[in-house]
Motif scaffolding. Sequence first.
Motif, short mmCIF file in Angstrom:
data_model
loop_
_atom_site.label_atom_id
_atom_site.label_comp_id
_atom_site.label_asym_id
_atom_site.label_seq_id
_atom_site.Cartn_x
_atom_site.Cartn_y
_atom_site.Cartn_z
N VAL A 217 0.85 -1.19 0.00
CA VAL A 217 0.00 0.00 0.00
C VAL A 217 0.89 1.24 0.00
CG1 VAL A 217 -1.89 1.19 1.15
CG2 VAL A 217 -1.68 -1.28 1.37
N SER A 218 0.68 2.12 -0.98
CA SER A 218 1.48 3.34 -1.07
C SER A 218 0.57 4.51 -1.42
CB SER A 218 2.58 3.19 -2.13
OG SER A 218 2.01 2.93 -3.40
N GLY A 219 1.04 5.72 -1.11
CA GLY A 219 0.26 6.90 -1.44
C GLY A 219 0.43 7.98 -0.40
N ASN A 220 -0.65 8.79 -0.24
CA ASN A 220 -0.67 9.88 0.73
C ASN A 220 -2.12 10.10 1.15
OD1 ASN A 220 -1.89 11.43 -1.40
ND2 ASN A 220 0.16 11.90 -2.16
N GLY A 221 -2.43 11.23 1.77
CA GLY A 221 -3.78 11.46 2.25
C GLY A 221 -4.80 11.69 1.15
N LYS A 222 -4.35 11.90 -0.10
CA LYS A 222 -5.27 12.18 -1.20
C LYS A 222 -5.48 11.00 -2.13
CE LYS A 222 -4.22 17.14 -1.24
NZ LYS A 222 -3.76 18.28 -2.07
N ALA A 223 -4.56 10.07 -2.15
CA ALA A 223 -4.68 8.91 -3.04
C ALA A 223 -3.83 7.78 -2.50
CB ALA A 223 -4.23 9.27 -4.46
N LEU A 224 -4.26 6.56 -2.80
CA LEU A 224 -3.47 5.40 -2.40
C LEU A 224 -3.59 4.30 -3.46
CD1 LEU A 224 -5.42 2.89 -1.12
CD2 LEU A 224 -5.75 4.63 0.61
N LYS A 225 -2.59 3.44 -3.45
CA LYS A 225 -2.54 2.35 -4.42
C LYS A 225 -2.26 1.05 -3.67
CE LYS A 225 -0.52 3.00 -8.36
NZ LYS A 225 0.54 3.20 -9.39
N LEU A 226 -2.97 0.00 -4.04
CA LEU A 226 -2.72 -1.34 -3.51
C LEU A 226 -2.25 -2.20 -4.68
CD1 LEU A 226 -5.37 -0.06 -1.94
CD2 LEU A 226 -5.35 -2.27 -0.82
N GLU A 227 -0.95 -2.43 -4.73
CA GLU A 227 -0.37 -3.19 -5.83
C GLU A 227 0.98 -3.76 -5.42
OE1 GLU A 227 0.68 -2.69 -10.59
OE2 GLU A 227 0.34 -0.93 -9.36
N LEU A 238 -9.35 -12.98 -4.89
CA LEU A 238 -9.11 -11.91 -5.85
C LEU A 238 -7.64 -11.57 -5.84
CD1 LEU A 238 -12.09 -9.55 -4.89
CD2 LEU A 238 -11.94 -10.91 -6.99
N ALA A 239 -7.12 -11.14 -6.99
CA ALA A 239 -5.73 -10.70 -7.08
C ALA A 239 -5.64 -9.63 -8.16
CB ALA A 239 -4.81 -11.87 -7.41
N GLY A 240 -4.75 -8.66 -7.96
CA GLY A 240 -4.58 -7.60 -8.94
C GLY A 240 -4.10 -6.33 -8.29
N ASN A 241 -4.76 -5.20 -8.65
CA ASN A 241 -4.36 -3.91 -8.10
C ASN A 241 -5.57 -2.98 -8.02
OD1 ASN A 241 -4.38 -1.97 -10.62
ND2 ASN A 241 -3.40 -3.88 -11.29
N LEU A 242 -5.51 -2.04 -7.10
CA LEU A 242 -6.55 -1.03 -6.94
C LEU A 242 -5.91 0.33 -6.70
CD1 LEU A 242 -9.17 -2.75 -4.57
CD2 LEU A 242 -9.44 -2.30 -7.03
N THR A 254 -10.44 2.65 -8.97
CA THR A 254 -10.18 2.00 -10.25
C THR A 254 -9.20 0.86 -10.01
OG1 THR A 254 -8.36 3.53 -10.75
CG2 THR A 254 -10.55 4.12 -11.56
N GLY A 255 -9.16 -0.09 -10.94
CA GLY A 255 -8.22 -1.17 -10.76
C GLY A 255 -8.47 -2.33 -11.70
N SER A 256 -7.70 -3.36 -11.49
CA SER A 256 -7.81 -4.58 -12.29
C SER A 256 -7.69 -5.77 -11.36
CB SER A 256 -6.71 -4.61 -13.35
OG SER A 256 -6.72 -5.84 -14.06
N LEU A 257 -8.73 -6.62 -11.35
CA LEU A 257 -8.76 -7.77 -10.46
C LEU A 257 -9.10 -9.04 -11.24
CD1 LEU A 257 -10.78 -6.22 -7.48
CD2 LEU A 257 -8.31 -6.66 -7.54
N ALA A 258 -8.51 -10.13 -10.84
CA ALA A 258 -8.81 -11.44 -11.44
C ALA A 258 -9.17 -12.40 -10.32
CB ALA A 258 -7.62 -11.95 -12.23
N SER A 259 -10.03 -13.39 -10.67
CA SER A 259 -10.48 -14.33 -9.65
C SER A 259 -10.54 -15.75 -10.21
CB SER A 259 -11.87 -13.92 -9.15
OG SER A 259 -12.38 -14.88 -8.25
#
Length: 267
Positions: A217-227, A238-242, A254-259
Amino acid sequence: PVLSAKSVTFSNADWGSRPDMARIGELQVSVALLPLISGQVDIRELTVRDADILLETNRQGRGNWEFGAAKPAGQAGESGSGGGAGIAFRDLTIERSVLVLKDAAAGTEQKLTVNRLALEPAGNLNKLALDIQYQDMAAVLSGTVGSIDALTTGRPVPVDLEGSALGIDLVLSGTAAASPNGPFNLSLSASGEDFSGLKPVAGDLPDLGAFDMKAQVSGNGKALKLEPLSLKLGRTDLAGNLSVKLDGVRPAITGSLASDALDLAPF
């Protein structure tokens, strides 16, 4: 020198909602002597127990911690060019204490209960023990974080913690800044039997079963990413990124997930 005191009180503003702004059952401060000569306040040890602190603002937005006459509009943020004495902390302990934030204009009141907060030097890091409750939300964490001096800079510091929050078991490792909008980059593991602990922030959720999530998990108070992100939720995986943007009226995801297995029955 060491200062010890019991039953310490600080008077509230005359417009305040109670006579005392702060009541402290026990206060102990140990200060290094030599740094005082150069204008530095080096607090070797600060211990606070059984404190009841109220920070409140009146309907005009004036805080009870503001002393002296109110400044004219437009001057609230002005200050002299001279700098104050630097303050450094080494060892901090707060136990059985309560902080209440009260806003008369908004009609809101927030309560933070600190059962225990302990920061103890360990080389370039600090050992942390944290047991707090904010409103109806509890968290218990322990591990290591950057030194107290480093935490006050607003720059990212090392974080290595484990414990629980909102009924979720957590393991955090990486770097984070001790500021609302500061950057962070953390390896996160979160697991639990259900999401019932999230009710104070998310309301009633369907019974989704046990879950286990791992993400960077990376980012700041305005946006974050899980990848990358991996999630096992009941019989679903589920696996992927958000990516999540938090600076709009509503969070945008937004993101891309596969299951390989998807169970929609709980929904």
